[in-house]
Each structure stands twice: as structure tokens, then as C-alpha cells.
Design an enzyme around this catalytic site. Structure first.
Site, PDB file in Angstrom:
ATOM      1  N   CYS A 121     -40.244  -8.182  11.660  1.00 37.16           N
ATOM      2  CA  CYS A 121     -40.254  -9.222  12.858  1.00 37.16           C
ATOM      3  C   CYS A 121     -41.236  -8.361  14.029  1.00 37.16           C
ATOM      4  CB  CYS A 121     -39.018  -9.401  13.452  1.00 37.16           C
ATOM      5  SG  CYS A 121     -37.904  -9.873  12.131  1.00 37.16           S
ATOM      6  N   HIS A 269     -41.837 -13.923  18.478  1.00 38.49           N
ATOM      7  CA  HIS A 269     -41.481 -13.696  17.183  1.00 38.49           C
ATOM      8  C   HIS A 269     -40.444 -15.085  16.758  1.00 38.49           C
ATOM      9  CE1 HIS A 269     -39.715 -13.325  13.133  1.00 38.49           C
ATOM     10  NE2 HIS A 269     -38.411 -13.052  13.772  1.00 38.49           N
ATOM     11  N   ASN A 299     -39.018 -19.419  10.170  1.00 40.03           N
ATOM     12  CA  ASN A 299     -39.158 -18.175  10.615  1.00 40.03           C
ATOM     13  C   ASN A 299     -40.213 -17.459   9.511  1.00 40.03           C
ATOM     14  OD1 ASN A 299     -38.811 -15.347  10.796  1.00 40.03           O
ATOM     15  ND2 ASN A 299     -36.720 -15.238  11.575  1.00 40.03           N
TER      16      ASN A 299
END
Lengths: 354, 75
Positions: A121, A269, A299
């Protein structure tokens, strides 16, 4: 304290590739979560659709497609790429570094410095900081930063915390010196005490792959996964993110002497919508300033920042100079923030890899 | 935070009747209510509680113990 600053180093182009294959988060998942929790969960994470890499499609394939597109669009002389950095948690092989394979398959010079970094991330921001350090050297012309993940390869379809969350994507960014004034700032951080909150326990050398590590196990919440699949403690990650991210962004702004009003966009993110809304609320950032790509792409781990720039800012950056905050946080635990100035970068449309 | 205000927020969060809430009222914390609870505690008590601890909470009273009794003032 890892605070960095640079003068006259810029991002000159960004491209992203996603798998053409998509999965929609719909009633097909009601068996896993139950209908009520399913819809609440989609509303909370914000993820409606995801691009998912089929077996055999690696992060390097997506990054390579993005890099080739960018090199052609920008008419980059390949011999001007002196450094190739590949950042991912989904390499082609355990050995060697995927960057070595990409150096050859992209047709780059043998004089190219090539290496991998294992981060998720926070990886894009860490990668940019490393790329900026190289680009700051007099002998370096261009740095090619390839960042992405195919997280779905190690997610269990029967895990309630992860099955609906992730999309796959690969990005390519070119970093070079600028002839107009441009300042950038980075803050890099780590808290390894939380490493279990996002972890694949087995398959490395601490717990090597075996019959046992590949046996599916039912957990307390009803999720089924084996020890070589991703385990996510959403509560811990949420707590960590709302504790560290706002503080880090505010601290970096102070270091840079920049006021929040001067920032045009914050690219987070794309962890999940509920979390980003809350972090933004704490930072008192207006919704229009933090675009989301997770609705359509999920994601996308380390690729989520470049993907959001390409998906949401492509038109708005044309012919414009913008001050942008980047914020990556999660697995490690690792987090990093950047403030960059970006002016009319070359951004091709998102590529669909088939 | 006043106890009644806290009960009101808890009632919204867990979709239970506000009037019926007392310290013995059972709560079941799933992954979504966990995040909402972390936000509620952060915003109203300016406090970050351990997510693992919260997950095991079974009653409103136990939740108040984790938040800290000192943080509740009257009704």
C-alpha cells in the site's frame, strides 16, 4: 525521521494497465456474507466492480504493458532509462528479481540499474522517493518506476474480509529532471509491530510451503483460507490508518511550509471508502479534493495511487500545474506521504490487458 | 460524554431501541460495526482503542469499560 525534499525532479508520465477481466460485487456473494451484510459492506468499502487477473497473468505483464504504452506515447529513447525499479508483492518468481526480467523484456540497456522493492500500500510513494533520489544524480537521465500487484492471486474467495475488496493493476511512471522549478517532499514511516494485521503467514522461509499450509482452514468469522492466503485484520488496519495518516500528512505539510489550501488534490491509497472518508474528515478535506477509483477498480494495493491519478485526474492535469498530496498506508505496517508538483504530464488512457 | 448521548449513538449504530438500552444490553460487533465503533470512540472521546479488544465485547457495559468510566459524565 525520514523526511526528504527535492528540487526540480518531476513525474513526466504515468500509465496504468488493468486486466480486461472484471468481477462485479453482486448477489453472487450473498452466500458468503448474507444479503444484508453484503450490501452494507459494498456501501462501506465502496467497491462495486474489480478488474481481476486470471491465473498466469502476473503484475509484471500489466506493468510491462503500461511501460510500453508510456514509452511509445512519450517517444522515450530507451537508452535514456538508467534505472528500473519494480515494486510489488506479487513477483514472477521467488528468484530472481522481476526487475531483471523486465529489463530484458522491455528491451532496456544492460547498463540499466534494475531491482525490486517489496512493499504494498505504501509502495508507490516509497518508490517515487527512491526514483527521485536516483533522478537527482547528474549521471541519471530517466527512472522507470513499475508498481503494481495482482493481490487476487493470493486472496481466498471464501474469506469474508478480503474476497470482495481487491482489484489487480500495474503502473508505469517516468521520473526525470525538470527545467522549470518544482519542489517535492516525502515522509516515509514504518511500524513492524503490526505486521500480522496484513500477512500471508506461510510460503516464505519462516513457515515453508507444505501440504499443511495449503489446507483450507475455517476461522471464527466463518472465513475459509489457507496459510498461504492473505489474512487481513480490518479493525487493526483501520485503527492504524486513522491514527497515523492524518498526522503524517499534516506533519509533511508543516515540513514543506505548505498550507492545506494550496493543495489541489489528495490521492489516497484506495483502501476503502469508509476509511478514506473518515481520514479526510479528520484532515478537513473537501470530498472534491480526494477522487476515488475504488468504485470501479477496487483496492488495487500499490497501484491504487497511480491508477487514481490516471482514472480521475487525466483530463484535469492537461496543460495544468497542480500541487498534489500522495498518501500510501497499510501492509508492513508501512506508510508514506508525498507532496509533489505535477505539470501537464503524459497520461495515456487506462489499458485493458487481455 | 453523557451516558444518554452515548446510548443514543449506540442505538443508531447497532439498530436497537434506545429506550431498551442498559449496561447489560448485548451487542454483537461485526466487521462493519467495529469500524463505526472505532470512529464513534475517536470522535467523541478522542481515544483510540484496540480493535482486538472491541471485537470481544458482548455488552454495552463492557464497551463502556473499554472506553473508560471516567469518560462518562452523568445522564
Amino acid at each position: 525521521m525520514a523526511l526528504l525534499s527535492f528540487e526540480n525532479i518531476i513525474i513526466s508520465g504515468i500509465a496504468v494497465a488493468v486486466p480486461g477481466n472484471t468481477i462485479v460485487n453482486n448477489e453472487n456473494y450473498s452466500g458468503l456474507l448474507g444479503a444484508e451484510l453484503l450490501y452494507k459492506s459494498i456501501e462501506s468499502t465502496g467497491v462495486i466492480k474489480r478488474h481481476v487477473a486470471p491465473p498466469g497473468v502476473c503484475t509484471s505483464d500489466l506493468c510491462k504493458a503500461a511501460a510500453e504504452k508510456l514509452i511509445i506515447e512519450m517517444s522515450v529513447d530507451k537508452s535514456s532509462i538508467d534505472v528500473l525499479i519494480f515494486i510489488s508483492q506479487t513477483p514472477d518468481y521467488r528468484i530472481p528479481a522481476t526487475a531483471c526480467i523486465l529489463q530484458e523484456s522491455l528491451g532496456l540497456s544492460k547498463k540499466t540499474a534494475s531491482f525490486d522493492i517489496n512493499l504494498g500500500c505504501s509502495g508507490y510513494v516509497y518508490g517515487l522517493s527512491t526514483a527521485f533520489m536516483f533522478a537527482n544524480q547528474p549521471g541519471i537521465n530517466r527512472v522507470l518506476l513499475l508498481v503494481g500487484d495482482t493481490v487476487n492471486h493470493f486472496v481466498s474467495a471464501k474469506d469474508r474480509s478480503t474476497a470482495l475488496l481487491f482489484g489487480d493493476a500495474g503502473s508505469a511512471t517516468i521520473i526525470e529532471k525538470s527545467y522549470t522549478k518544482s519542489n517535492s517532499y516525502f515522509s516515509l514511516n514504518t511500524d513492524g509491530s503490526g505486521f500480522k494485521a496484513l500477512n500471508i503467514p506461510a510460503g516464505g522461509y519462516r513457515i515453508p510451503s507444505s501440504f499443511d499450509t495449503l489446507t483450507p482452514v475455517r476461522h471464527d468469522d466463518g472465513s475459509i483460507r489457507n496459510l498461504e492466503q492473505l489474512s487481513l485484520d480490518g479493525g487493526e488496519i483501520f485503527n492504524f490508518s486513522i491514527r497515523e495518516v492524518p498526522k503524517d500528512i499534516s506533519g509533511l505539510m508543516e515540513f514543506a511550509g505548505i498550507f492545506p489550501d494550496e493543495v489541489d488534490f489528495i490521492i489516497f491509497h484506495q483502501a476503502n471508502k469508509f476509511m478514506l472518508d473518515f481520514i479526510s474528515k479528520k484532515l478537513k478535506i473537501d470530498k472534491s479534493k480526494y477522487p476515488l477509483s475504488l468504485e470501479e477498480y477496487g483496492n488495487t494495493s500499490s497501484a491504487s495511487i497511480p491508477l487514481t491519478i490516471v482514472d480521475k485526474l487525466r483530463e484535469r492535469l492537461k496543460g495544468n500545474r497542480k500541487k498534489i498530496v500522495l498518501s500510501g498506508f497499510g501492509v508492513g505496517l508501512s506508510w508514506a506521504s508525498a507532496i509533489i508538483e505535477i505539470e501537464n504530464p503524459n497520461i495515456p488512457q487506462i489499458l485493458f490487458y487481455t | 460524554m453523557k451516558r444518554n448521548d452515548f446510548y443514543k449513538r449506540i442505538a443508531e449504530l447497532f439498530e436497537i431501541e434506545e429506550e431498551s438500552i442498559n449496561e447489560e444490553t448485548p451487542v454483537k460487533i461485526d466487521s462493519l460495526s467495529l469500524l463505526a465503533l472505532i470512529v464513534l470512540i475517536d470522535e467523541n472521546f478522542n481515544k483510540q482503542v484496540n480493535a482486538g479488544q472491541l471485537k470481544n465485547v458482548e455488552t454495552i457495559g463492557a464497551l463502556m469499560n473499554i472506553i473508560g468510566r471516567d469518560n462518562f459524565e452523568g445522564f
